[in-house]
Design a protein around this motif. Structure first.
Motif, mmCIF file in Angstrom:
data_model
loop_
_atom_site.group_PDB
_atom_site.id
_atom_site.type_symbol
_atom_site.label_atom_id
_atom_site.label_comp_id
_atom_site.label_asym_id
_atom_site.label_seq_id
_atom_site.Cartn_x
_atom_site.Cartn_y
_atom_site.Cartn_z
ATOM 1 N N GLY A 33 10.145 -52.456 -21.389
ATOM 2 C CA GLY A 33 9.247 -53.401 -21.266
ATOM 3 C C GLY A 33 9.587 -54.547 -20.211
ATOM 4 N N LEU A 34 10.904 -55.121 -20.669
ATOM 5 C CA LEU A 34 11.252 -56.128 -19.834
ATOM 6 C C LEU A 34 11.485 -55.507 -18.124
ATOM 7 C CD1 LEU A 34 12.323 -59.253 -19.220
ATOM 8 C CD2 LEU A 34 14.403 -58.638 -20.176
ATOM 9 N N PHE A 42 3.139 -52.083 -15.272
ATOM 10 C CA PHE A 42 2.472 -52.460 -16.233
ATOM 11 C C PHE A 42 2.038 -51.131 -16.852
ATOM 12 C CE2 PHE A 42 -0.969 -52.731 -13.423
ATOM 13 C CZ PHE A 42 -1.722 -51.778 -13.995
ATOM 14 N N GLU A 43 2.258 -51.043 -17.977
ATOM 15 C CA GLU A 43 1.744 -49.799 -18.689
ATOM 16 C C GLU A 43 0.800 -49.770 -19.720
ATOM 17 O OE1 GLU A 43 4.112 -46.935 -22.188
ATOM 18 O OE2 GLU A 43 5.299 -47.970 -21.139
ATOM 19 N N THR A 44 -0.287 -48.986 -19.534
ATOM 20 C CA THR A 44 -1.586 -49.246 -20.219
ATOM 21 C C THR A 44 -1.463 -48.476 -21.297
ATOM 22 O OG1 THR A 44 -2.427 -47.373 -18.936
ATOM 23 C CG2 THR A 44 -2.783 -49.413 -17.928
ATOM 24 N N ALA A 45 -0.430 -47.683 -21.615
ATOM 25 C CA ALA A 45 -0.772 -46.792 -22.856
ATOM 26 C C ALA A 45 -0.424 -47.620 -24.033
ATOM 27 C CB ALA A 45 0.445 -45.757 -22.874
ATOM 28 N N ILE A 46 -0.406 -47.352 -25.242
ATOM 29 C CA ILE A 46 -0.256 -48.247 -26.479
ATOM 30 C C ILE A 46 1.062 -48.552 -26.492
ATOM 31 C CG2 ILE A 46 -0.200 -47.724 -28.921
ATOM 32 C CD1 ILE A 46 -2.733 -46.143 -28.929
ATOM 33 N N TYR A 50 2.444 -53.319 -26.824
ATOM 34 C CA TYR A 50 3.240 -53.983 -27.841
ATOM 35 C C TYR A 50 4.682 -54.413 -27.363
ATOM 36 C CZ TYR A 50 -0.427 -52.281 -30.851
ATOM 37 O OH TYR A 50 -1.475 -51.907 -31.517
ATOM 38 N N LYS A 51 5.093 -54.071 -26.031
ATOM 39 C CA LYS A 51 6.134 -54.697 -25.389
ATOM 40 C C LYS A 51 5.955 -55.880 -24.712
ATOM 41 C CE LYS A 51 7.401 -50.044 -24.082
ATOM 42 N NZ LYS A 51 7.690 -49.193 -22.769
ATOM 43 N N HIS A 52 6.833 -56.727 -25.125
ATOM 44 C CA HIS A 52 6.653 -58.375 -24.454
ATOM 45 C C HIS A 52 8.129 -58.755 -24.283
ATOM 46 C CE1 HIS A 52 2.154 -58.128 -24.859
ATOM 47 N NE2 HIS A 52 2.558 -57.927 -26.189
ATOM 48 N N PRO A 53 8.309 -59.077 -23.015
ATOM 49 C CA PRO A 53 9.719 -59.778 -22.803
ATOM 50 C C PRO A 53 9.929 -61.108 -23.666
ATOM 51 C CG PRO A 53 8.602 -59.241 -21.003
ATOM 52 C CD PRO A 53 7.615 -59.024 -21.930
ATOM 53 N N THR A 54 11.123 -61.226 -24.283
ATOM 54 C CA THR A 54 11.393 -62.558 -24.999
ATOM 55 C C THR A 54 12.070 -63.493 -24.242
ATOM 56 O OG1 THR A 54 13.395 -61.303 -25.941
ATOM 57 C CG2 THR A 54 11.360 -61.053 -27.310
ATOM 58 N N GLU A 55 12.271 -64.497 -24.484
ATOM 59 C CA GLU A 55 13.075 -65.448 -23.813
ATOM 60 C C GLU A 55 14.839 -64.989 -24.116
ATOM 61 O OE1 GLU A 55 14.334 -67.943 -21.206
ATOM 62 O OE2 GLU A 55 12.203 -67.697 -21.359
ATOM 63 N N THR A 56 14.994 -64.778 -25.101
ATOM 64 C CA THR A 56 16.363 -64.106 -25.317
ATOM 65 C C THR A 56 16.743 -62.895 -24.335
ATOM 66 O OG1 THR A 56 16.359 -64.901 -27.694
ATOM 67 C CG2 THR A 56 18.129 -63.151 -27.059
ATOM 68 N N GLY A 57 15.599 -62.105 -24.388
ATOM 69 C CA GLY A 57 15.912 -61.159 -23.332
ATOM 70 C C GLY A 57 15.903 -61.410 -21.932
#
Length: 99
Positions: A33-34, A42-46, A50-57
């Motif tokens: 995701g990152l 960008f991925e349009t599939a399900i 639900y994948k979102h980059p975090t600040e830690t990542g």
């Protein structure tokens, strides 16, 4: 800005750097995701929903990429301490001075 890639490699193109960058992302284990976000994909599939980059990542990504960049500068210095490409030449000089 127009850049001549011919001195680097006869088949080099700006798009080739995207392939190299993605390979680096995979090599250091960046979550898909990152990596996709960084590449502008960008991925349009399900699963993509639900994948979102975090600040830690993102922080870990920056640190890992900096380490790879420094390693690549060291390898490049082995070949030559200067470059015709001004930003690379500056980075090489800075890296050499920091040794």
């Amino acid at each position: 800005m127009v850049t001549c890639w011919a001195p680097l490699h006869p088949e080099a193109t700006p798009h080739l750097t995207r392939h190299s960058h993605r390979s680096w992302l995979d090599e250091i284990g960046v979550p898909p995701g990152l990596a996709d976000k960084r590449m502008g994909h960008f991925e349009t599939a399900i699963p993509g929903t639900y994948k979102h980059p975090t600040e830690t990542g993102r922080k870990r990504l920056r640190e890992d990429l900096e380490e790879l960049w420094e390693e690549s500068l060291d390898e490049r210095l082995w070949w030559s301490e200067w470059s015709l490409v001004a930003p690379l030449d500056q980075a090489l000089k800075k890296r050499e001075a920091g040794r």
